[in-house]
Design a protein around this motif. Structure first.
Motif, short mmCIF file in Angstrom:
data_model
loop_
_atom_site.label_atom_id
_atom_site.label_comp_id
_atom_site.label_asym_id
_atom_site.label_seq_id
_atom_site.Cartn_x
_atom_site.Cartn_y
_atom_site.Cartn_z
N THR A 103 35.66 -54.09 -90.58
CA THR A 103 36.62 -53.50 -91.52
C THR A 103 37.84 -54.40 -91.70
O THR A 103 38.11 -55.28 -90.89
CB THR A 103 37.09 -52.13 -91.02
N SER A 104 38.61 -54.11 -92.75
CA SER A 104 39.85 -54.89 -92.97
C SER A 104 40.84 -54.64 -91.84
O SER A 104 41.57 -55.56 -91.43
CB SER A 104 40.45 -54.56 -94.34
N ASP A 105 40.89 -53.43 -91.30
CA ASP A 105 41.80 -53.15 -90.18
C ASP A 105 41.43 -53.99 -88.96
O ASP A 105 42.31 -54.52 -88.27
CB ASP A 105 41.75 -51.66 -89.79
N TRP A 106 40.14 -54.10 -88.68
CA TRP A 106 39.67 -54.92 -87.56
C TRP A 106 40.07 -56.38 -87.77
O TRP A 106 40.62 -57.03 -86.87
CB TRP A 106 38.15 -54.78 -87.43
N ASN A 107 39.82 -56.90 -88.97
CA ASN A 107 40.16 -58.29 -89.27
C ASN A 107 41.67 -58.53 -89.15
O ASN A 107 42.10 -59.58 -88.65
CB ASN A 107 39.67 -58.65 -90.68
N GLU A 108 42.46 -57.56 -89.59
CA GLU A 108 43.92 -57.74 -89.54
C GLU A 108 44.46 -57.78 -88.12
O GLU A 108 45.52 -58.34 -87.88
CB GLU A 108 44.62 -56.64 -90.36
N THR A 109 43.72 -57.20 -87.17
CA THR A 109 44.16 -57.30 -85.78
C THR A 109 44.02 -58.74 -85.30
O THR A 109 44.86 -59.22 -84.53
CB THR A 109 43.37 -56.33 -84.88
N GLN A 110 43.00 -59.46 -85.75
CA GLN A 110 42.92 -60.89 -85.46
C GLN A 110 44.03 -61.64 -86.21
O GLN A 110 44.63 -62.57 -85.67
CB GLN A 110 41.56 -61.46 -85.86
N ASP A 111 44.34 -61.20 -87.43
CA ASP A 111 45.44 -61.80 -88.17
C ASP A 111 46.77 -61.63 -87.44
O ASP A 111 47.71 -62.40 -87.67
CB ASP A 111 45.57 -61.17 -89.57
N GLU A 112 46.83 -60.60 -86.60
CA GLU A 112 48.08 -60.33 -85.87
C GLU A 112 48.09 -61.00 -84.49
O GLU A 112 49.02 -60.81 -83.72
CB GLU A 112 48.26 -58.81 -85.72
N GLY A 113 47.07 -61.80 -84.21
CA GLY A 113 47.13 -62.60 -83.00
C GLY A 113 46.04 -62.35 -81.97
O GLY A 113 45.92 -63.11 -81.01
N ARG A 114 45.24 -61.28 -82.13
CA ARG A 114 44.13 -61.10 -81.20
C ARG A 114 43.13 -62.23 -81.40
O ARG A 114 42.87 -62.64 -82.53
CB ARG A 114 43.45 -59.75 -81.42
N SER A 115 42.56 -62.74 -80.31
CA SER A 115 41.64 -63.87 -80.45
C SER A 115 40.37 -63.44 -81.17
O SER A 115 39.96 -62.27 -81.10
CB SER A 115 41.30 -64.46 -79.08
N LEU A 116 39.77 -64.39 -81.85
CA LEU A 116 38.51 -64.10 -82.57
C LEU A 116 37.43 -63.68 -81.59
O LEU A 116 36.65 -62.77 -81.88
CB LEU A 116 38.04 -65.34 -83.35
N ALA A 117 37.41 -64.30 -80.42
CA ALA A 117 36.39 -63.96 -79.41
C ALA A 117 36.57 -62.53 -78.94
O ALA A 117 35.59 -61.77 -78.83
CB ALA A 117 36.49 -64.93 -78.24
N GLU A 118 37.80 -62.14 -78.66
CA GLU A 118 38.06 -60.77 -78.19
C GLU A 118 37.71 -59.75 -79.26
O GLU A 118 37.07 -58.73 -78.99
CB GLU A 118 39.53 -60.62 -77.77
N ASP B 219 57.60 -75.40 -98.77
CA ASP B 219 58.72 -75.79 -97.90
C ASP B 219 58.59 -75.15 -96.53
O ASP B 219 59.24 -75.59 -95.58
CB ASP B 219 60.05 -75.41 -98.56
N GLY B 220 57.78 -74.12 -96.43
CA GLY B 220 57.53 -73.48 -95.15
C GLY B 220 56.42 -72.46 -95.28
O GLY B 220 56.29 -71.81 -96.33
N ILE B 221 55.60 -72.33 -94.25
CA ILE B 221 54.53 -71.33 -94.21
C ILE B 221 54.65 -70.54 -92.91
O ILE B 221 54.77 -71.15 -91.84
CB ILE B 221 53.13 -71.99 -94.27
N VAL B 222 54.63 -69.23 -93.02
CA VAL B 222 54.66 -68.36 -91.84
C VAL B 222 53.32 -67.64 -91.75
O VAL B 222 52.92 -66.93 -92.68
CB VAL B 222 55.84 -67.37 -91.91
N VAL B 223 52.62 -67.87 -90.63
CA VAL B 223 51.26 -67.36 -90.44
C VAL B 223 51.29 -66.25 -89.40
O VAL B 223 51.74 -66.45 -88.27
CB VAL B 223 50.32 -68.51 -89.98
N SER B 224 50.76 -65.09 -89.78
CA SER B 224 50.84 -63.91 -88.91
C SER B 224 50.21 -64.14 -87.54
O SER B 224 50.76 -63.75 -86.51
CB SER B 224 50.18 -62.71 -89.59
N GLY B 225 49.04 -64.79 -87.51
CA GLY B 225 48.34 -64.97 -86.25
C GLY B 225 49.12 -65.80 -85.25
O GLY B 225 49.01 -65.58 -84.04
N ARG C 222 52.69 -59.20 -88.65
CA ARG C 222 52.02 -59.31 -89.95
C ARG C 222 52.65 -58.37 -90.96
O ARG C 222 53.38 -57.44 -90.62
CB ARG C 222 50.52 -59.01 -89.80
N LYS C 223 52.34 -58.65 -92.24
CA LYS C 223 52.67 -57.70 -93.29
C LYS C 223 51.83 -56.44 -93.08
O LYS C 223 50.69 -56.56 -92.62
CB LYS C 223 52.34 -58.30 -94.67
#
Length: 206
Positions: free
Chosen positions: A45-60, A134-140, A145-146
């Protein structure tokens, strides 16, 4: 239409400048569109994917989901194992808008993206236009995250951006609403043509 000077333009990346869609991959894996939609609504799901976007490792994230849906182990592993196949390429008309903004020399350009820190380097290698910011901010990377307001604040603080002279562009209405509530004027991206029109009406693009 707002009649004031804009100094900073903040872009979302996925579905605005980069065509990313898991259906590109899963249409190769499942036999029917209905199976694809069922899998993306109930498993990856998108919620699951967004948890990786927020820093959880892909493996976990992958292991957690396989424990819940063992019958889909191969399909779940494909989400990040074949992640590059979800990239449809740049969205050329929006990239052209970004290029015009860059070449005008009138604005600072930033990106604020919900993106896993493990997959974002792939995009940096694939898409040269990401160097125009000029700058990029990445949630992971930031583990924020947004649509959470501290993520927007982080960009303002890091690059000394004044939100009253900024405009934010995102395809997700949830993120646009959060930015507006936070005090950043925003455009809900629907298409490159619509974005061109919105920017022209504000005097940002001719």
């Amino acid at each position: 239409m707002k009649n004031h000077a804009y100094h900073s333009i903040i872009f979302d990346l996925g579905a605005v400048l980069v065509d990313w869609n898991p259906r590109y991959l899963y249409s190769k894996i499942f036999a029917t569109p209905e199976e694809v939609e069922d899998f993306l609504e109930n498993v990856c799901t998108s919620d699951w994917n967004e948890t990786q976007d927020e820093g959880r490792s892909l493996a976990e994230g992958t292991d957690l989901l396989i424990a819940q849906h063992p019958q889909y182990e191969a399909q779940i592993r494909a989400f990040y194992g074949r992640w590059k196949e979800m990239l449809g390429g740049p969205i050329p008309e929006t990239v052209e808008i970004l290029k015009k903004l860059k070449e005008s020399g009138r604005f600072k350009l930033y990106a604020l993206t919900n993106w896993s820190n493990e997959t974002f380097p792939i995009a940096l290698m694939e898409y040269q236009f990401l160097q125009w910011f000029d700058g990029i901010v990445v949630s992971g990377k930031e583990k924020l995250r947004k649509p959470h307001h501290p993520f927007y604040q982080l960009l303002l603080d890091r690059y000394n951006v004044d939100k009253s002279t900024s405009i934010f562009i995102d395809d997700n209405s949830r993120n646009v609403k959060a930015a507006e509530e936070f005090g950043i004027e925003s455009i809900h991206f629907l298409s490159p043509a619509q974005l061109q029109e919105e920017l022209s009406s504000r005097g940002i693009l001719n």
